[in-house]
Design an enzyme around this catalytic site. Structure first.
Site, PDB file in Angstrom:
ATOM      1  N   LEU A 196       0.870  -1.169   0.000  1.00  0.00           N
ATOM      2  CA  LEU A 196       0.000   0.000   0.000  1.00  0.00           C
ATOM      3  C   LEU A 196       0.907   1.218   0.000  1.00  0.00           C
ATOM      4  O   LEU A 196       1.946   1.224   0.670  1.00  0.00           O
ATOM      5  CB  LEU A 196      -0.908   0.022   1.238  1.00  0.00           C
ATOM      6  CG  LEU A 196      -2.002  -1.050   1.322  1.00  0.00           C
ATOM      7  CD1 LEU A 196      -2.778  -0.907   2.626  1.00  0.00           C
ATOM      8  CD2 LEU A 196      -2.954  -0.965   0.132  1.00  0.00           C
ATOM      9  N   ASP A 197       0.517   2.243  -0.757  1.00  0.00           N
ATOM     10  CA  ASP A 197       1.316   3.462  -0.782  1.00  0.00           C
ATOM     11  C   ASP A 197       1.480   4.027   0.623  1.00  0.00           C
ATOM     12  O   ASP A 197       0.684   3.748   1.524  1.00  0.00           O
ATOM     13  CB  ASP A 197       0.642   4.523  -1.662  1.00  0.00           C
ATOM     14  CG  ASP A 197       0.502   4.069  -3.102  1.00  0.00           C
ATOM     15  OD1 ASP A 197       1.284   3.214  -3.526  1.00  0.00           O
ATOM     16  OD2 ASP A 197      -0.400   4.580  -3.791  1.00  0.00           O
ATOM     17  N   ARG A 198       2.485   4.864   0.784  1.00  0.00           N
ATOM     18  CA  ARG A 198       2.759   5.454   2.096  1.00  0.00           C
ATOM     19  C   ARG A 198       1.531   6.142   2.683  1.00  0.00           C
ATOM     20  O   ARG A 198       1.259   6.053   3.880  1.00  0.00           O
ATOM     21  CB  ARG A 198       3.921   6.440   1.974  1.00  0.00           C
ATOM     22  CG  ARG A 198       4.360   7.043   3.287  1.00  0.00           C
ATOM     23  CD  ARG A 198       5.577   7.936   3.092  1.00  0.00           C
ATOM     24  NE  ARG A 198       6.051   8.470   4.357  1.00  0.00           N
ATOM     25  CZ  ARG A 198       7.087   9.286   4.477  1.00  0.00           C
ATOM     26  NH1 ARG A 198       7.776   9.653   3.394  1.00  0.00           N
ATOM     27  NH2 ARG A 198       7.459   9.736   5.662  1.00  0.00           N
ATOM     28  N   ASP A 199       0.757   6.830   1.845  1.00  0.00           N
ATOM     29  CA  ASP A 199      -0.393   7.577   2.346  1.00  0.00           C
ATOM     30  C   ASP A 199      -1.698   6.802   2.270  1.00  0.00           C
ATOM     31  O   ASP A 199      -2.754   7.329   2.637  1.00  0.00           O
ATOM     32  CB  ASP A 199      -0.528   8.889   1.569  1.00  0.00           C
ATOM     33  CG  ASP A 199       0.648   9.821   1.822  1.00  0.00           C
ATOM     34  OD1 ASP A 199       1.176   9.818   2.944  1.00  0.00           O
ATOM     35  OD2 ASP A 199       1.036  10.556   0.887  1.00  0.00           O
ATOM     36  N   THR A 200      -1.653   5.566   1.780  1.00  0.00           N
ATOM     37  CA  THR A 200      -2.856   4.741   1.707  1.00  0.00           C
ATOM     38  C   THR A 200      -3.002   3.937   2.988  1.00  0.00           C
ATOM     39  O   THR A 200      -2.027   3.419   3.535  1.00  0.00           O
ATOM     40  CB  THR A 200      -2.791   3.794   0.489  1.00  0.00           C
ATOM     41  OG1 THR A 200      -2.713   4.573  -0.702  1.00  0.00           O
ATOM     42  CG2 THR A 200      -4.029   2.913   0.420  1.00  0.00           C
TER      43      THR A 200
END
Length: 278
Positions: free
Chosen positions: A135-139
């Site tokens: 998952l992306d850092r901000d997800t």
């Protein structure tokens, strides 16, 4: 036995590979075996990840650090430890679910010293634990972890089409018809290393949940490309403001609080295996 030499080089069996023992089918024999194969069968990690553990100096056989990938062990007599924890040939795999918060990169060790998964999951308790996908850092949201490399690979392989569902808050007032390109399979165009490319996405299941100055959309995809959902909404002119994964295959977060993890139940593991055509 097949303990390694004190200098850490590959172990050499002290006895002949031929013996007077009764004939045993080849697939049932457990000795001697390569150390990374032993670790994989014990549920520590996939063979590749087990090799990484070895080269990092985290594996000992009979108290001696073993980094040579050709080393062999005899599970009947050799004592194998990973990070000081004894590993047994009959140990099972670990399967965990995390509700990932924003601000953490999906890796067990980040070379840039950004907050990583070691702060969130019990990696010392389960040597070889690794995330299934990213998952992306901000997800935020549901992220699976396991020591079962085979199942992890099957869950991610595109041929198995394991669905993943996200809820996105996007910029602008979205009308339902604007989501049709996503349902039909949108073409993502990006620039990488000064070179343009375009990649088609498989059709997604998309549902408009609310519309206003910002809109909320539920999106299910069976692929797992880097930042795919964010790119998809960017292509239709509604950049993602926040993104959360709410399900992976048959599993949902339920009441698992953000930043917390739990072990999967036997039933959930069975459902995952069925989802990946085990």
């Amino acid at each position: 036995m097949t303990a390694p030499r004190e200098d850490g080089s590959a172990a050499v069996p002290t006895g002949s590979s031929r013996s007077s023992e009764p004939s045993v089918p080849r697939e049932e024999r457990v000795v001697p075996m390569r150390l990374q194969k032993f670790l994989a069968r014990a549920g520590v990690a996939s063979r590749r990840k087990s090799e990484d553990l070895m080269t990092a100096g985290r594996v000992r056989v009979n108290g001696i650090v073993v980094t040579e990938l050709g080393s062999r062990v005899d599970p009947r007599v050799d004592v194998v430890t990973v990070d000081g924890k004894v590993v047994h040939h009959g140990d099972g795999h670990a399967y965990l679910m995390l509700n990932k918060p924003a601000g953490f990169v999906t890796t067990m060790r980040d070379p840039g010293n950004r907050p990583d998964m070691r702060a969130l999951v019990p990696w010392k308790q389960y040597p070889g634990l690794y995330p299934v996908g990213r998952l992306d850092r901000d997800t935020t949201g549901l992220l699976l972890f396991t020591t079962d490399g085979e199942m992890g690979n099957r869950l991610l392989h595109p041929s198995h089409h394991v669905p993943k569902t996200y809820e996105a808050v996007v910029e602008g007032r979205v009308v339902d018809s604007a989501l049709d390109p996503l349902r039909e399979g949108i073409l993502i165009t990006r620039h990488a290393a000064e070179e343009a490319y375009a990649r088609p996405c498989a059709p997604a299941q998309v549902e408009l949940l609310s519309s206003g100055p910002t809109s909320r959309v539920r999106c299910t995809i069976a692929e797992g490309r880097h930042r795919q959902v964010r790119y998809m909404f960017g292509e239709i002119g509604h950049p993602v403001l926040s993104l959360a994964r709410i399900s992976f295959g048959p599993l949902t977060l339920g009441d698992l609080e953000e930043g917390c993890w739990r072990e999967l139940t036997d039933s959930e593991v069975s459902m995952l295996k069925r989802a990946s055509d085990w």
